[in-house]
Design a protein around this motif. Sequence first.
Motif, short mmCIF file in Angstrom:
data_model
loop_
_atom_site.label_atom_id
_atom_site.label_comp_id
_atom_site.label_asym_id
_atom_site.label_seq_id
_atom_site.Cartn_x
_atom_site.Cartn_y
_atom_site.Cartn_z
N SER A 32 0.70 -9.71 -7.18
CA SER A 32 1.03 -10.62 -6.07
C SER A 32 2.52 -10.77 -5.86
CB SER A 32 0.37 -11.98 -6.28
OG SER A 32 0.78 -12.54 -7.51
N ILE A 33 3.31 -10.58 -6.90
CA ILE A 33 4.77 -10.56 -6.75
C ILE A 33 5.20 -9.18 -7.22
CG2 ILE A 33 6.96 -11.54 -7.49
CD1 ILE A 33 5.50 -14.20 -7.85
N GLN A 34 5.75 -8.39 -6.30
CA GLN A 34 6.10 -7.02 -6.65
C GLN A 34 7.44 -6.62 -6.08
OE1 GLN A 34 3.77 -4.17 -3.83
NE2 GLN A 34 2.28 -5.70 -4.51
N MET A 35 8.10 -5.74 -6.81
CA MET A 35 9.37 -5.17 -6.35
C MET A 35 9.34 -3.70 -6.73
SD MET A 35 12.16 -8.14 -7.12
CE MET A 35 13.43 -7.32 -6.18
N ARG A 36 8.90 -2.87 -5.83
CA ARG A 36 8.82 -1.43 -6.09
C ARG A 36 10.19 -0.79 -5.89
NH1 ARG A 36 3.18 1.29 -3.98
NH2 ARG A 36 1.84 -0.01 -5.28
N ILE A 37 10.79 -0.42 -6.99
CA ILE A 37 12.09 0.25 -6.94
C ILE A 37 11.98 1.54 -6.12
CG2 ILE A 37 13.94 1.26 -8.33
CD1 ILE A 37 13.52 -1.84 -8.67
N PHE A 78 -1.05 2.51 4.13
CA PHE A 78 -0.88 2.23 5.56
C PHE A 78 0.42 1.47 5.82
CE2 PHE A 78 -1.72 -0.51 9.34
CZ PHE A 78 -1.71 0.49 10.29
N ALA A 79 0.73 0.50 4.96
CA ALA A 79 1.97 -0.27 5.11
C ALA A 79 3.19 0.65 4.99
CB ALA A 79 2.04 -1.38 4.06
N THR A 80 3.15 1.57 4.05
CA THR A 80 4.26 2.52 3.90
C THR A 80 4.37 3.42 5.13
OG1 THR A 80 4.23 2.44 1.50
CG2 THR A 80 5.17 4.43 2.50
N LEU A 81 3.25 3.88 5.64
CA LEU A 81 3.27 4.72 6.84
C LEU A 81 3.92 3.97 8.01
CD1 LEU A 81 2.48 7.28 8.43
CD2 LEU A 81 0.26 6.21 8.85
N ASN A 104 5.39 -4.39 5.26
CA ASN A 104 4.76 -4.56 3.95
C ASN A 104 4.31 -5.99 3.73
OD1 ASN A 104 4.77 -2.15 1.93
ND2 ASN A 104 6.57 -1.89 3.23
N GLY A 105 5.11 -6.95 4.17
CA GLY A 105 4.72 -8.35 4.02
C GLY A 105 3.42 -8.64 4.74
N LEU A 106 3.32 -8.21 5.98
CA LEU A 106 2.12 -8.49 6.77
C LEU A 106 0.89 -7.75 6.26
CD1 LEU A 106 3.62 -8.44 10.39
CD2 LEU A 106 2.96 -10.45 9.03
N GLY A 131 4.67 -13.75 2.23
CA GLY A 131 6.05 -14.16 1.95
C GLY A 131 6.60 -13.55 0.68
N TYR A 132 5.79 -13.57 -0.38
CA TYR A 132 6.23 -12.97 -1.65
C TYR A 132 6.50 -11.48 -1.49
CZ TYR A 132 4.90 -17.23 -4.20
OH TYR A 132 4.81 -18.51 -4.66
N VAL A 133 5.59 -10.78 -0.81
CA VAL A 133 5.78 -9.34 -0.62
C VAL A 133 7.01 -9.09 0.26
CG1 VAL A 133 4.79 -7.22 0.36
CG2 VAL A 133 3.35 -8.78 -0.96
N PHE A 134 7.14 -9.86 1.34
CA PHE A 134 8.28 -9.71 2.25
C PHE A 134 9.60 -9.88 1.50
CE2 PHE A 134 11.55 -11.79 4.81
CZ PHE A 134 11.76 -10.84 5.80
N ILE A 135 9.71 -10.91 0.70
CA ILE A 135 10.98 -11.19 -0.01
C ILE A 135 11.29 -10.08 -1.01
CG2 ILE A 135 12.10 -12.74 -1.67
CD1 ILE A 135 10.62 -15.05 -0.14
#
Length: 163
Positions: A32-37, A78-81, A104-106, A131-135
């Motif tokens: 739920s909280i992620q930061m993909r380098i 899909f979000a990455t695309l 990605n957030g949406l 919000g967490y994904v967006f940030i």
Amino acid sequence: MKIDTKTIAFNAIIAAVYAALTILLAPISYGSIQMRISEIMVFLAFYNKKYIPGLVLGCLIANIPSPLGLWDICFGTFATLVAVIAINKLPNRYLGALAGAIANGLIVGLELAINFPLGKNMFVNYGLNAGYVFIGELVILVIGAFVFGILEKNKQVENLLEA
């Protein structure tokens, strides 16, 4: 767009590096909280649309071992695309960072809201997850935009990016 052996090989390398970075850094890549380098790499699409297949394939491969499995394979890919297409169309990297974070957030936010409810109210749940994904995504992508801004000042790197 010319599809030759060099383009296919370069896309395979992009996919492998994206997937490896994501999987190696799994504790911060999924959940739920992620930061993909590895998301820093999406800026390759800013320079040339021929890198989009490698980025999307890398994301798909990286999502196979995700704790959310098929959900992440579908929603995350899909979000990455959407993000890389937007980044490719925008006039500067920083707008690309914002567009990628919004996409990605949406999209991933919806996936996470379904799988990781953060409350009983559906709108609050979605808002928090999105919000967490967006940030997290915005932080990574702004760093990526800055890094690519430095890299493109090197003529050899610039030629490679736009080749």
